[in-house]
Write an enzyme that holds these catalytic residues in place. Structure first.
Site, short mmCIF file in Angstrom:
data_model
loop_
_atom_site.label_atom_id
_atom_site.label_comp_id
_atom_site.label_asym_id
_atom_site.label_seq_id
_atom_site.Cartn_x
_atom_site.Cartn_y
_atom_site.Cartn_z
N GLU A 21 -62.95 -24.83 -22.68
CA GLU A 21 -62.54 -24.18 -23.93
C GLU A 21 -61.72 -25.17 -24.75
O GLU A 21 -60.89 -25.90 -24.20
CB GLU A 21 -61.69 -22.94 -23.62
CG GLU A 21 -61.23 -22.22 -24.89
CD GLU A 21 -60.61 -20.86 -24.59
OE1 GLU A 21 -61.24 -20.05 -23.91
OE2 GLU A 21 -59.48 -20.63 -25.06
N LYS A 168 -66.81 -2.15 -22.83
CA LYS A 168 -67.22 -3.39 -23.52
C LYS A 168 -68.57 -3.89 -22.97
O LYS A 168 -69.42 -4.33 -23.73
CB LYS A 168 -66.11 -4.45 -23.31
CG LYS A 168 -66.28 -5.69 -24.11
CD LYS A 168 -64.96 -6.38 -24.48
CE LYS A 168 -64.03 -6.71 -23.35
NZ LYS A 168 -62.78 -7.34 -23.84
#
Ligand code: FAD
Length: 290
Positions: A21, A168
């Site tokens: 990331e 989700k």
């Protein structure tokens, strides 16, 4: 290529996914150096690189998409673009989805974003699951979501948080990336709960290699990660010795990853902090495991 396909390919090889990331640098000078950073990170051959998305300001002026395009086009690595929805409207995010389609970027990490009292909230989305649903309705995207091994700080309890995570996934999330943690047992308990709840998508373990004491205090305050006693002792012993703390932080992160891989984790997501030296040290330590 969609991240789902990467997970499938690595599973066939019996190997975990390894991803990085990065964040778009705030300072103009650092942004100019992003190519050198990307080159060094991509040389380490991660399976994909995710690029964070700032809350507030203009979504369209965000550097995230530009950096993701560089990762894909200049270095041949698959990018994931983070998008947050608390401070942006449907229309604004729709423009970004259009840009992603045009650039051939197929992977998005759909997030709610943190509540910031200084930035006005838009009313289109309340939870990340609503963003997942919206993105899925707009095109053939792979959508990832965030998850919290030690429970999201705003959730009333762990069970409710897991039920919300299931919503989700039911909304279309294809893969989950975890918040950072320093105690692997917390991750294993969480992973088991996801399976009991019927969440069957890959869950990547988020690992933050610690390089200095201030960083760790900030992380613990903002995300509530537990510091195991053995890690606290390391931090205390080397807090005034920058080089030693760096070595100890890298060794701790490598140990965590070795244990995760030995326990057949789906993937490891390294929060690189845009630091190729950190990512390089970690990759050196696990090169024959991935
Ligand atoms: P959600 O999934 O919406 O959850 C937020 C809270 O709402 C939780 O307490 C959950 O239990 C609850 N909830 C969810 N659905 C419901 C429902 N239907 N009913 C009631 N309650 C519900 N932030 C950024 O600004 N930019 C980034 O690039 C970024 N990248 C991140 C990457 C990772 C891997 C992680 C773990 C976090 C990242 N964040 C980023 C931070 C993230 O935005 C915050 O953690 C935020 O507070 C929650 O986002 P979420 O997508 O998990 O929210």
């Amino acid at each position: 290529m969609k991240v789902t396909e990467i997970f499938e390919a690595k599973k066939v090889q019996g190997k975990p996914v390894l991803s990085f990331e990065i964040f778009p640098p705030k300072k103009e000078e650092a942004l100019k150096n992003i190519d050198a950073t990307l080159e060094r990170l991509c040389d380490l051959h991660p399976d994909f690189i995710s690029v964070t998305f700032g809350a507030g300001g203009s979504a369209v002026d965000n550097q995230t998409v530009e950096i993701a395009k560089k990762i894909k086009n200049n270095y041949g690595v698959e990018p994931i673009v983070h998008l947050t929805c608390l401070h942006y409207g449907r229309e604004e995010l729709g423009v970004i989805l259009g840009q992603l389609k045009e650039a051939g970027i197929e992977n998005i990490l759909a997030l709610r974003g943190d509540i910031n009292p200084n930035i006005p909230m838009k009313q289109d989305f309340k939870y990340a699951s609503e963003l997942v649903e919206y993105i899925k309705s707009q095109g053939d995207f792979h959508v990832s979501g965030a998850c919290y091994p030690e429970t999201h700080l705003e959730a009333p309890d762990t069970i409710t948080d897991i039920h919300n995570l299931k919503k989700k996934v039911d909304a279309g999330a294809d893969h989950l990336v975890s918040q950072l943690f320093f105690d692997n047992e917390a991750f294993y308990r969480f992973y088991e709960r996801t399976r009991i709840a019927g969440i069957n998508v890959p869950v990547e373990a988020g690992i933050m290699p610690v390089t200095n004491r201030a960083q760790i205090e900030r992380m613990v305050n903002t995300c509530g990660a537990t510091l195991p006693k053995k890690f606290e002792r390391i931090l205390h012993k080397y807090e005034n010795n920058k080089e030693a703390l760096f070595d100890a932080g890298m060794a701790y992160a490598i140990n965590q990853i070795v244990d995760l891989i030995a326990n057949d984790v789906d993937g490891v997501h390294i929060f690189t902090m845009n630091n190729p030296k950190v990512a390089g040290r970690i990759c050196d330590g696990i090169r024959n495991l991935i």
